[in-house]
Design a protein around this motif. Structure first.
Motif, PDB file in Angstrom:
ATOM      1  N   HIS A  22       0.849  -1.181   0.000  1.00 12.70           N
ATOM      2  CA  HIS A  22       0.000   0.000   0.000  1.00 12.70           C
ATOM      3  C   HIS A  22       0.887   1.232   0.000  1.00 12.70           C
ATOM      4  CE1 HIS A  22      -3.030  -2.785   1.830  1.00 12.70           C
ATOM      5  NE2 HIS A  22      -3.834  -2.100   1.040  1.00 12.70           N
ATOM      6  N   SER A  23       0.574   2.170  -0.842  1.00  9.79           N
ATOM      7  CA  SER A  23       1.260   3.453  -0.821  1.00  9.79           C
ATOM      8  C   SER A  23       0.352   4.441  -1.531  1.00  9.79           C
ATOM      9  CB  SER A  23       2.622   3.350  -1.504  1.00  9.79           C
ATOM     10  OG  SER A  23       3.326   4.574  -1.377  1.00  9.79           O
ATOM     11  N   LYS A  24       0.894   5.535  -1.985  1.00 14.27           N
ATOM     12  CA  LYS A  24       0.078   6.496  -2.712  1.00 14.27           C
ATOM     13  C   LYS A  24      -0.505   5.818  -3.942  1.00 14.27           C
ATOM     14  CE  LYS A  24       0.328  11.151  -4.711  1.00 14.27           C
ATOM     15  NZ  LYS A  24      -0.667  11.785  -3.864  1.00 14.27           N
ATOM     16  N   GLU A  25      -1.799   6.064  -4.192  1.00 14.47           N
ATOM     17  CA  GLU A  25      -2.484   5.440  -5.325  1.00 14.47           C
ATOM     18  C   GLU A  25      -1.712   5.694  -6.619  1.00 14.47           C
ATOM     19  OE1 GLU A  25      -5.979   3.385  -6.878  1.00 14.47           O
ATOM     20  OE2 GLU A  25      -5.127   3.631  -4.906  1.00 14.47           O
ATOM     21  N   GLY A  26      -1.502   4.627  -7.367  1.00 16.73           N
ATOM     22  CA  GLY A  26      -0.829   4.760  -8.651  1.00 16.73           C
ATOM     23  C   GLY A  26       0.673   4.584  -8.573  1.00 16.73           C
ATOM     24  N   ALA A  27       1.221   4.539  -7.345  1.00 20.26           N
ATOM     25  CA  ALA A  27       2.666   4.363  -7.201  1.00 20.26           C
ATOM     26  C   ALA A  27       3.059   2.957  -7.637  1.00 20.26           C
ATOM     27  CB  ALA A  27       3.075   4.587  -5.747  1.00 20.26           C
TER      28      ALA A  27
END
Length: 911
Positions: free
Chosen positions: A432-437
């Protein structure tokens, strides 16, 4: 005269059945239908009423020991699960030719496929059967089954070489089918949670998970059946008999009046539960009384109340052959409502306690915050503790040292693969991280991942030290140690009308332990809307008041303040507790009077909005601060809350904790309790995202009004909210509409909400002021205009205003168009639609992390470290750092693969 003959005697004058049968109050329609010897179809107004009626019929069949020719429920065609159930009903009626009675609703009577096609659509599997595996895969797809990595829900299947896991749409557990070549070697039913076998089977029938378009009216399948309608469900479907709860209104029709009705008498005779024995004793003079309780716990409680009033009521079980002698008895069973006929009262908890009991059920979702297999899809990025970031390729079965295992396949840089046994899944996190990463894959065996982890660990440790310093004052400060339970505490607990859920019990114990400690409590209590957070908070409040301390309850809106005031006063009504409030609903003079009373210790509990945070509010001796939906407060208000926290026990309530709060809770810096268990009969809210349309709005409102419900229409722009209200009045001229927003005067708001609560208003057009805590069971449709302009937590809170009863609820999120809204808005709306199941609030907060960027606790520099290792790994490392700094010894996990002495990892290079 025994009970069965007593009840059976009333039906004989009704044969042949008249066109209308009136005065069937309470659950007497269920009694009537349970005594019919021939199969029938009963059509209710909606699906929820049909399901409730079926439960009541089954109750009376057991009570009266009647022959059960079989009753089946036909649901509406909404989901794959419902489609499978519909297939099962048609299959029984046509292919198996069973004479089963059908309980259904108006909307369920369409789009049933022809019996001749259904027989061909059923997939029969049995051991020793030869079947091409590729053909089986295609056949399952045609039947509407979804191909997934791991089956967790009905209508899914997975393939791992020669093993097929299939979750039939009509069964409660999936089936594992093992092939040897193209021959089915064995089949067994297994548990989705543990993956362990439950039993072996020789054959099974896989019914479709979706419905073919070809259809036939169900009347063609039930020729010769008697057809009955609830009065509210009359349609030109065919000839039938109307069963009405009302008295005869038209003497000109062929009708009969039964001397049987609902028992609304008991609640009217008494003012409180303590008068139950007196009321029952009065009824017993000329009638036999049976009290039906949904659980042994509740039955025993009713028995104790009656015993205190001098009545002895034996406890019987509906599942056993029971004797009905004596004037009174308590029966353990499930019935929606009671009834009265000459000489007999049947009472349920809805009559005794004035509302239905809270019956817990197991949550349908895993409680783990770390991604489970059901969260993983092929191609997702994952993080392994030892090997770093890879790509999940799916599951397969391999033989290792003579034993077969289900393995996760993870791909790393250069095509290297790691095969990990399912028993070691705790070593893996979803990335999980910033969306699109898009993270860079690590290389198996490389030291780069270990160096990255060490670097992140050092930075996390530095940050944790700063965090702990912030909380050090609370850690070392001397708080108040509240009393252990006394008889008065137990008495207060017993006044709770429902049985506590397991989550509530655990949470109450955690808070009790915190409050007994000398260290000030700082605990976050999170749970979905309507899951019982307020009851837990009131238990904590009583604990504080018992020891002479004052309690402050801070809420974000005046409407929520009003609702909490009513809830607290009702719950504490039997105890000498002084409760007051502070909000702009009060005049200046009234505010000054309350403030003075708080300072002099004349108020035990004060409930208020940000007005309670003013510096002129001084408590004589505050012991507990309860904060409801902290994320709704502004920066200045949060700073004031921090000042109030010193040396005081804190309990924060939230359905969707903001990422910052969630992170702090997960990292062990503050305590966290989670309530995930929903009420048994609570239904998830059906979410619809749609482009703004006259037809959509009109249809949504009309459907709710037709079932005697109410509607929220949210337009979160005060400057043109009256224009929107005018548009809605023109769209539906007969609708009674009121408008509410934060700029109205307190008296105006109070009047509007009073009218809505008392149902003199059909639809409330409002700003997002209704977003927190309002509990109006009759309002079960909400339409949110310009939903793309709202945050995820706000959308989820607004959705939570409906579905507070046992009615199916609907939430419509209106947008100007898919092409004109921001990408983040699109993701928010997709998330709230995907996470519409019960108990999704906490997972929604995790999704919010992805959309907004995981951020950090103290500064932007942490974002890069979250990107490097993923949010789940970051949180785990933060937990370890906090524990290490606190001097808590880390416990190593030992993971064992089934049939082997230790965990193991395999990797291979495919080039």
């Amino acid at each position: 005269m025994s009970l069965p003959q007593h009840i059976k005697s009333f039906i004989s004058p009704l044969i042949p059945y008249p066109k209308r049968i009136y005065n069937l109050g309470g659950s007497s329609i269920a009694i009537f239908l349970s005594l019919l010897k021939e199969p029938f179809i009963m059509i209710e107004e909606d699906e929820e009423l049909a399901e409730r009626l079926l439960r009541d019929i089954l109750f009376y069949k057991r009570l009266l020991h009647t022959d059960d020719t079989g009753c089946v429920f036909l649901p509406e065609p909404d989901t794959s699960t419902a489609s499978g159930k519909r297939a099962e009903v048609v299959y029984k009626l046509s292919v198996e030719a069973k004479k089963a009675s059908v309980i259904t609703s108006k909307d369920a009577l369409s789009n049933l496929w022809l019996p001749s096609s259904l027989k061909e659509d059923v997939l029969y599997l049995k051991t020793s059967m030869e079947l091409d595996r590729l053909r089986l895969t295609e056949r399952l797809r045609v039947l509407g089954y979804e191909h997934v990595s791991l089956v967790t829900e009905k209508g899914q299947f997975s393939v791992r070489q020669w093993i097929f896991d299939i979750f039939p749409s009509t069964e409660e557990n999936p089936v594992r089918v093992e092939f040897f070549g193209d021959v089915i070697e064995n089949m067994r039913v297994f548990d989705t949670e543990t993956q362990k076998s439950i039993s072996s089977i020789m054959d099974c029938a896989i019914l479709p998970a979706n419905e073919p378009k070809a259809g036939v009216n169900i009347m063609e399948l039930i020729k010769g059946y008697e057809v009955f309608f609830a009065e509210s469900a009359q349609e030109e479907i065919g000839e039938g008999h109307v069963l009405s709860k009302y008295a005869i209104r038209d003497e000109g029709v062929d009708a009969r009046l039964l001397s049987i009705k609902g028992c609304g008498i008991l609640p009217e005779e008494r003012k409180g539960i303590e008068e139950l024995a007196t009321s029952v004793e009065r009824l017993m003079k000329e009638n036999k009384v049976i009290i039906v309780s949904s659980s042994v716990w509740q039955a025993e409680r009713v028995g104790e109340i009656l015993k205190e009033g001098g009545l002895i009521a034996p406890l019987l079980d509906i599942k056993e052959q029971v004797s009905y002698e004596g004037r009174i008895s308590i029966l353990n069973g499930e019935l929606s409502a009671g009834l009265f006929m000459k000489g007999l009262y049947i009472l349920t908890e809805s009559e005794i306690f004035k509302k239905p009991p809270f019956r817990p059920m197991k949550s349908s979702r895993t409680s783990s915050l770390i991604a489970s297999l059901s969260d993983l899809n092929e191609g997702d990025y994952v993080v392994h503790n030892l090997h770093g970031i890879g790509r999940f390729l799916g599951l397969l079965r391999q033989t290792v040292e003579g034993s077969e295992y289900d393995l996760m396949s993870i791909e790393y840089e250069g095509g290297d693969r790691l095969y990990l046994p399912l028993q070691a899944i705790d070593k893996v996190h979803k990335y999980h991280s910033k969306e699109g990463a898009i993270p860079k894959l690590d290389r198996l065996g490389s030291k780069k991942w270990l160096r990255t982890k060490e670097k992140v660990k050092e930075k996390i440790k530095e940050m944790a030290q700063r965090l702990l310093r912030l909380y050090a004052e609370r850690e070392v400060s001397e708080g108040f140690s509240f009393s252990e339970d006394t008889e008065l505490h137990r008495e207060f607990d017993s006044f709770f009308l429902y049985k506590e859920t397991p989550d509530q019990i655990r949470t109450i114990e955690e808070i009790k332990k915190d409050m007994a400690s000398r260290k000030p409590m700082d605990r976050l209590l999170t749970g979905d809307v309507g899951y019982g957070k307020t009851e837990v908070a009131m238990r904590a409040a009583f604990r504080a008041i018992y020891d002479g301390k004052q309690v402050s309850v801070i809420v974000p809106t005046t409407l929520l303040c009003e609702q909490h005031l009513r809830t607290f006063k009702d719950r504490f009504s039997a105890f000498p507790v002084r409760i007051d409030y502070l909000s702009r609903f009060k005049s200046k003079r009234e505010l000054q009077k309350t403030i003075k009373a708080i300072g002099q210790g004349e108020v035990d509990i004060v409930i208020g909005t940000h007005a309670l945070l003013a510096k002129n509010i001084v408590f004589q001796d505050i012991g507990l601060l309860i904060i409801d939906e902290e994320h709704r407060f502004g920066v200045a208000q949060k700073e004031r809350i921090k000042e109030l926290k010193k040396g005081v026990d804190i309990l924060t309530l939230s359905a969707t904790p903001i990422p910052r709060t969630l992170q702090m809770a997960l990292s062990g810096i503050r305590g966290m309790s989670i309530i995930e268990t929903p009420p048994e009969e609570r239904l998830s809210v059906r979410c619809v995202v749609s482009v703004f349309s006259d037809n959509i709005i009109k249809e949504a409102i009309s459907k709710e009004i037709q079932r005697q419900g109410q509607v929220f229409f949210v337009h979160n722009r005060v400057q043109d909210i009256m224009k929107v209200a005018g548009y809605l009045r023109n769209l539906m001229p007969d609708l009674r509409i009121a408008v509410a927003h934060g700029q109205k005067t307190s008296r105006e708001l109070e009047k509007i909400m009073f009218e809505f609560l008392n149902r003199s208003v059909d639809m409330l057009v409002s700003s997002a002021i209704i977003g927190s805590g309002l509990d109006i069971p009759t309002a079960n449709t909400i339409i949110i205009n310009m939903a793309d302009k709202m945050g995820l937590a706000d959308l989820y809170q607004l959705k939570g205003r409906v579905g507070r009863s046992y009615q199916k609820a609907f939430a419509y999120f209106l947008i100007p168009g898919w092409n004109v809204i921001h990408e983040d808005a699109r993701k928010r709306l997709q998330a709230v639609q995907e996470l519409s199941y019960l108990g999704a609030g906490l997972r929604l907060a995790m999704k919010d992390l992805e959309i907004r960027g995981a951020g950090n606790l103290l500064g932007p520099e942490q974002s890069g470290y979250i990107m490097a290792v993923g949010f789940d790994m970051y949180i785990e490392m933060l937990e370890e750092a906090v524990s290490e700094l606190k001097g808590i010894e880390k416990k190593e996990k030992v993971v064992q693969a089934e049939g082997r002495g230790s965990s193991y990892y395999l990797h291979q290079t495919d080039r």
